[in-house]
Design a protein around this motif. Structure first.
Motif, PDB file in Angstrom:
ATOM      1  N   GLU A   1     -18.625   4.427 -23.581  1.00 38.44           N
ATOM      2  CA  GLU A   1     -19.501   4.771 -24.714  1.00 38.44           C
ATOM      3  C   GLU A   1     -18.747   5.509 -25.809  1.00 38.44           C
ATOM      4  O   GLU A   1     -19.196   5.555 -26.948  1.00 38.44           O
ATOM      5  CB  GLU A   1     -20.711   5.595 -24.227  1.00 38.44           C
ATOM      6  CG  GLU A   1     -20.416   7.010 -23.718  1.00 38.44           C
ATOM      7  CD  GLU A   1     -19.872   7.064 -22.295  1.00 38.44           C
ATOM      8  OE1 GLU A   1     -19.686   5.999 -21.686  1.00 38.44           O
ATOM      9  OE2 GLU A   1     -19.612   8.184 -21.810  1.00 38.44           O
ATOM     10  N   ASN A   2     -17.595   6.100 -25.461  1.00 39.54           N
ATOM     11  CA  ASN A   2     -16.785   6.790 -26.473  1.00 39.54           C
ATOM     12  C   ASN A   2     -15.514   6.016 -26.791  1.00 39.54           C
ATOM     13  O   ASN A   2     -14.578   6.565 -27.346  1.00 39.54           O
ATOM     14  CB  ASN A   2     -16.419   8.201 -25.983  1.00 39.54           C
ATOM     15  CG  ASN A   2     -17.603   9.154 -26.063  1.00 39.54           C
ATOM     16  OD1 ASN A   2     -18.585   8.858 -26.741  1.00 39.54           O
ATOM     17  ND2 ASN A   2     -17.520  10.270 -25.371  1.00 39.54           N
ATOM     18  N   SER A   3     -15.461   4.760 -26.379  1.00 42.30           N
ATOM     19  CA  SER A   3     -14.266   3.916 -26.557  1.00 42.30           C
ATOM     20  C   SER A   3     -13.033   4.516 -25.895  1.00 42.30           C
ATOM     21  O   SER A   3     -11.910   4.335 -26.379  1.00 42.30           O
ATOM     22  CB  SER A   3     -13.968   3.664 -28.040  1.00 42.30           C
ATOM     23  OG  SER A   3     -15.055   3.082 -28.677  1.00 42.30           O
TER      24      SER A   3
ATOM     25  N   ARG B   1     -20.873  -0.587 -27.685  1.00 42.64           N
ATOM     26  CA  ARG B   1     -19.570  -0.533 -26.987  1.00 42.64           C
ATOM     27  C   ARG B   1     -19.703  -1.065 -25.557  1.00 42.64           C
ATOM     28  O   ARG B   1     -18.813  -1.744 -25.041  1.00 42.64           O
ATOM     29  CB  ARG B   1     -19.036   0.897 -26.981  1.00 42.64           C
ATOM     30  CG  ARG B   1     -18.609   1.314 -28.372  1.00 42.64           C
ATOM     31  CD  ARG B   1     -18.266   2.780 -28.453  1.00 42.64           C
ATOM     32  NE  ARG B   1     -17.930   3.114 -29.832  1.00 42.64           N
ATOM     33  CZ  ARG B   1     -18.090   4.309 -30.372  1.00 42.64           C
ATOM     34  NH1 ARG B   1     -18.596   5.298 -29.654  1.00 42.64           N
ATOM     35  NH2 ARG B   1     -17.749   4.521 -31.622  1.00 42.64           N
ATOM     36  N   LEU B   2     -20.834  -0.752 -24.957  1.00 42.07           N
ATOM     37  CA  LEU B   2     -21.105  -1.250 -23.604  1.00 42.07           C
ATOM     38  C   LEU B   2     -21.244  -2.777 -23.639  1.00 42.07           C
ATOM     39  O   LEU B   2     -20.666  -3.488 -22.802  1.00 42.07           O
ATOM     40  CB  LEU B   2     -22.404  -0.602 -23.127  1.00 42.07           C
ATOM     41  CG  LEU B   2     -22.822  -0.739 -21.690  1.00 42.07           C
ATOM     42  CD1 LEU B   2     -21.829  -0.036 -20.773  1.00 42.07           C
ATOM     43  CD2 LEU B   2     -24.212  -0.124 -21.502  1.00 42.07           C
TER      44      LEU B   2
ATOM     45  N   ALA C   1     -25.316  10.646 -26.008  1.00 46.49           N
ATOM     46  CA  ALA C   1     -24.892  10.155 -27.323  1.00 46.49           C
ATOM     47  C   ALA C   1     -25.009  11.213 -28.412  1.00 46.49           C
ATOM     48  O   ALA C   1     -24.251  11.199 -29.386  1.00 46.49           O
ATOM     49  CB  ALA C   1     -25.718   8.926 -27.703  1.00 46.49           C
TER      50      ALA C   1
ATOM     51  N   TRP D   1     -23.049   3.675 -14.617  1.00 53.04           N
ATOM     52  CA  TRP D   1     -22.630   4.220 -15.917  1.00 53.04           C
ATOM     53  C   TRP D   1     -22.914   5.716 -15.949  1.00 53.04           C
ATOM     54  O   TRP D   1     -24.036   6.123 -16.211  1.00 53.04           O
ATOM     55  CB  TRP D   1     -23.383   3.494 -17.047  1.00 53.04           C
ATOM     56  CG  TRP D   1     -22.903   3.775 -18.436  1.00 53.04           C
ATOM     57  CD1 TRP D   1     -21.665   4.171 -18.822  1.00 53.04           C
ATOM     58  CD2 TRP D   1     -23.683   3.649 -19.641  1.00 53.04           C
ATOM     59  NE1 TRP D   1     -21.604   4.293 -20.194  1.00 53.04           N
ATOM     60  CE2 TRP D   1     -22.827   3.978 -20.720  1.00 53.04           C
ATOM     61  CE3 TRP D   1     -25.005   3.282 -19.915  1.00 53.04           C
ATOM     62  CZ2 TRP D   1     -23.263   3.965 -22.052  1.00 53.04           C
ATOM     63  CZ3 TRP D   1     -25.444   3.262 -21.236  1.00 53.04           C
ATOM     64  CH2 TRP D   1     -24.571   3.592 -22.287  1.00 53.04           C
TER      65      TRP D   1
ATOM     66  N   ARG E   1     -25.005   2.880 -30.926  1.00 53.57           N
ATOM     67  CA  ARG E   1     -23.531   2.786 -31.011  1.00 53.57           C
ATOM     68  C   ARG E   1     -22.929   2.725 -29.610  1.00 53.57           C
ATOM     69  O   ARG E   1     -22.012   1.950 -29.346  1.00 53.57           O
ATOM     70  CB  ARG E   1     -22.956   3.973 -31.801  1.00 53.57           C
ATOM     71  CG  ARG E   1     -23.040   3.792 -33.319  1.00 53.57           C
ATOM     72  CD  ARG E   1     -22.168   4.803 -34.046  1.00 53.57           C
ATOM     73  NE  ARG E   1     -22.649   6.181 -33.898  1.00 53.57           N
ATOM     74  CZ  ARG E   1     -23.635   6.727 -34.621  1.00 53.57           C
ATOM     75  NH1 ARG E   1     -24.236   6.015 -35.560  1.00 53.57           N
ATOM     76  NH2 ARG E   1     -24.003   7.979 -34.422  1.00 53.57           N
ATOM     77  N   GLN E   2     -23.482   3.527 -28.698  1.00 57.50           N
ATOM     78  CA  GLN E   2     -22.992   3.483 -27.310  1.00 57.50           C
ATOM     79  C   GLN E   2     -23.273   2.116 -26.686  1.00 57.50           C
ATOM     80  O   GLN E   2     -22.425   1.535 -26.005  1.00 57.50           O
ATOM     81  CB  GLN E   2     -23.697   4.543 -26.459  1.00 57.50           C
ATOM     82  CG  GLN E   2     -23.318   5.972 -26.775  1.00 57.50           C
ATOM     83  CD  GLN E   2     -23.851   6.921 -25.704  1.00 57.50           C
ATOM     84  OE1 GLN E   2     -24.896   6.672 -25.105  1.00 57.50           O
ATOM     85  NE2 GLN E   2     -23.133   8.010 -25.473  1.00 57.50           N
ATOM     86  N   LEU E   3     -24.493   1.619 -26.941  1.00 56.55           N
ATOM     87  CA  LEU E   3     -24.871   0.333 -26.336  1.00 56.55           C
ATOM     88  C   LEU E   3     -24.009  -0.800 -26.855  1.00 56.55           C
ATOM     89  O   LEU E   3     -23.687  -1.734 -26.119  1.00 56.55           O
ATOM     90  CB  LEU E   3     -26.352   0.043 -26.614  1.00 56.55           C
ATOM     91  CG  LEU E   3     -27.339   0.954 -25.890  1.00 56.55           C
ATOM     92  CD1 LEU E   3     -28.773   0.565 -26.247  1.00 56.55           C
ATOM     93  CD2 LEU E   3     -27.145   0.889 -24.375  1.00 56.55           C
TER      94      LEU E   3
ATOM     95  N   LEU F   1     -22.442   8.107 -18.078  1.00 58.30           N
ATOM     96  CA  LEU F   1     -22.108   8.255 -19.495  1.00 58.30           C
ATOM     97  C   LEU F   1     -22.292   9.685 -20.003  1.00 58.30           C
ATOM     98  O   LEU F   1     -22.940  10.511 -19.355  1.00 58.30           O
ATOM     99  CB  LEU F   1     -22.989   7.320 -20.318  1.00 58.30           C
ATOM    100  CG  LEU F   1     -24.461   7.724 -20.454  1.00 58.30           C
ATOM    101  CD1 LEU F   1     -25.089   7.000 -21.623  1.00 58.30           C
ATOM    102  CD2 LEU F   1     -25.239   7.445 -19.178  1.00 58.30           C
TER     103      LEU F   1
ATOM    104  N   TYR G   1     -27.402   6.216 -29.789  1.00 57.24           N
ATOM    105  CA  TYR G   1     -27.551   5.439 -28.555  1.00 57.24           C
ATOM    106  C   TYR G   1     -27.147   3.976 -28.799  1.00 57.24           C
ATOM    107  O   TYR G   1     -26.447   3.366 -27.991  1.00 57.24           O
ATOM    108  CB  TYR G   1     -29.004   5.555 -28.069  1.00 57.24           C
ATOM    109  CG  TYR G   1     -29.318   4.863 -26.751  1.00 57.24           C
ATOM    110  CD1 TYR G   1     -28.375   4.780 -25.723  1.00 57.24           C
ATOM    111  CD2 TYR G   1     -30.583   4.295 -26.533  1.00 57.24           C
ATOM    112  CE1 TYR G   1     -28.679   4.145 -24.515  1.00 57.24           C
ATOM    113  CE2 TYR G   1     -30.887   3.667 -25.329  1.00 57.24           C
ATOM    114  CZ  TYR G   1     -29.939   3.588 -24.327  1.00 57.24           C
ATOM    115  OH  TYR G   1     -30.240   2.957 -23.144  1.00 57.24           O
TER     116      TYR G   1
END
Ligand code: BMA
Length: 352
Positions: free
Chosen positions: A81-83, A153-154, A119, A114, A149-151, A116, A147
């Protein structure tokens, strides 16, 4: 004639399989495996580190003990989620991708949890003091955007899982796990029913928009006392394919009766609900840390699997940097012979 018939059957079969998404294909494989009444054995982070090694290629505590890799490889996406380049336990996502393809090529299955970070606050999964941790993600504009943005990346990660021919690999994902317990910020004491379900629905909708077609979804509460507790936060049949249970055995022989009762009750609930809904049942996480009972695999786990048929069972990791944090033996460990017997039992299935 025989060839024409065979040719027609083959063409029809390939038409059928190509019309299915990778997720649908995997679901069909899992259902077929479940119908065989054999249980696929799974282990977390199995080929990337073990009790005394880290990062080697071609190793596995399970394979070195019984001669075969687990049928299911379990992985954690905490950090994606944070790359981050590595997950929260130091496993590089590039290596993970390679091992996922290798596991798929040997006919095995991959499953993901996950752990995680939040976010909005960037707090880790175990930070539970903030009662708005979930509410902010699903009910505020800023939270929803973070959220998403995290999704994304996922979703990028799942979309990047390809086999050698460039076909996307079907995998199992069990987000927001153990939510009936209180140790994660998405756990029942820390968020409302509606907010928990919104985490799921937003995720599924985003994945659909992004064209993620290779994820089979697992719901995995911790031990439950009742159907009502198990189903309280169920996001709905259209969001879930596998009904799971995460139940651990604590305190060796002293905790045995408790474990048997909790595992049996929770798997029973999962099985009954799965039958009603046409879903697959799995023992999504279990294990006895440090294996204080050398006969754990055949005397404790096996009877549970025989009495409560599941598609697969997954045990947690053999940490390389914490000598007591392991769930499978390795060659020479007092539980190794018992684990070999578990492997040879006709009920269990490993990758061959
Ligand atoms: C826990 C432990 C931790 C680990 C976490 C996420 O059960 O194994 O050491 O960081 O899972 O994988």
């Amino acid at each position: 004639m025989r060839n024409i018939v065979l040719g027609t059957i083959m063409a029809a079969t390939s038409l059928m399989t190509s019309a299915l998404t990778p997720a649908e294909n995997l679901k069909a494989r899992l259902a077929e495996s479940a119908a065989s009444r054999q249980v696929m054995f799974g282990h977390h982070d199995d080929p990337v580190y073990g009790h005394t090694w880290n990062g080697d290629e071609g190793r596995s505590d399970v394979k070195e003990t019984v001669g075969a890799y687990p049928a299911v490889m379990s992985w954690d996406l905490g950090g994606i989620e944070n790359s981050d380049a590595n997950n929260l336990d130091g496993v590089s996502f590039d290596r993970m991708r390679r091992e996922i393809a290798a596991q798929d090529a040997r006919g095995g299955v991959n499953t993901f949890s996950w752990h995680l970070r939040n976010a909005v606050t960037d707090a880790d999964s175990w930070t539970t003091a903030d009662s708005l941790a979930v509410s902010r993600l699903v009910n505020t504009e800023e939270g929803r955007a973070a959220y998403m943005r995290q999704l994304d990346r996922l979703a990028d990660f799942f979309l990047s899982l390809n086999d050698a021919e460039g076909n996307r690999i079907g995998v199992i994902f069990r987000p927001w796990h153990e939510h009936t317990g209180g140790w994660f910020w998405w756990g029942a004491p820390n968020c409302s029913v509606d907010d928990y379900i919104a985490l799921w629905t937003m995720m599924r909708e985003r994945f659909n928009e992004r064209g993620v077609d290779n994820v089979v979804w697992a719901y995995s509460p911790d031990r439950c006392q009742s159907v009502a507790q198990y189903m309280e936060r169920y996001p709905g049949d259209e969001y879930v394919d596998i009904l799971g249970a995460d139940v651990y055995h604590f305190n060796g022989s002293e905790g045995l009766a408790q474990y048997m009762a909790d595992a049996t009750r929770t798997l029973n609930i999962a099985a009954r609900e799965a039958k009603k809904r046409g879903k697959i049942v799995a023992f999504t996480e279990t294990g006895s840390e440090s294996l204080p009972m050398a006969g754990w695999y055949t005397e404790v786990l096996l009877p549970i699997l025989k009495a409560n048929p599941v598609c697969y069972v997954t045990v947690w990791r053999n940490a390389h940097d914490n000598p007591n944090h392991f769930y499978t033996p390795w060659p020479g460990h007092p539980a190794a012979n018992d684990f070999k017997e578990f492997y040879h039992n006709p009920v269990t299935k490993f990758a061959k």
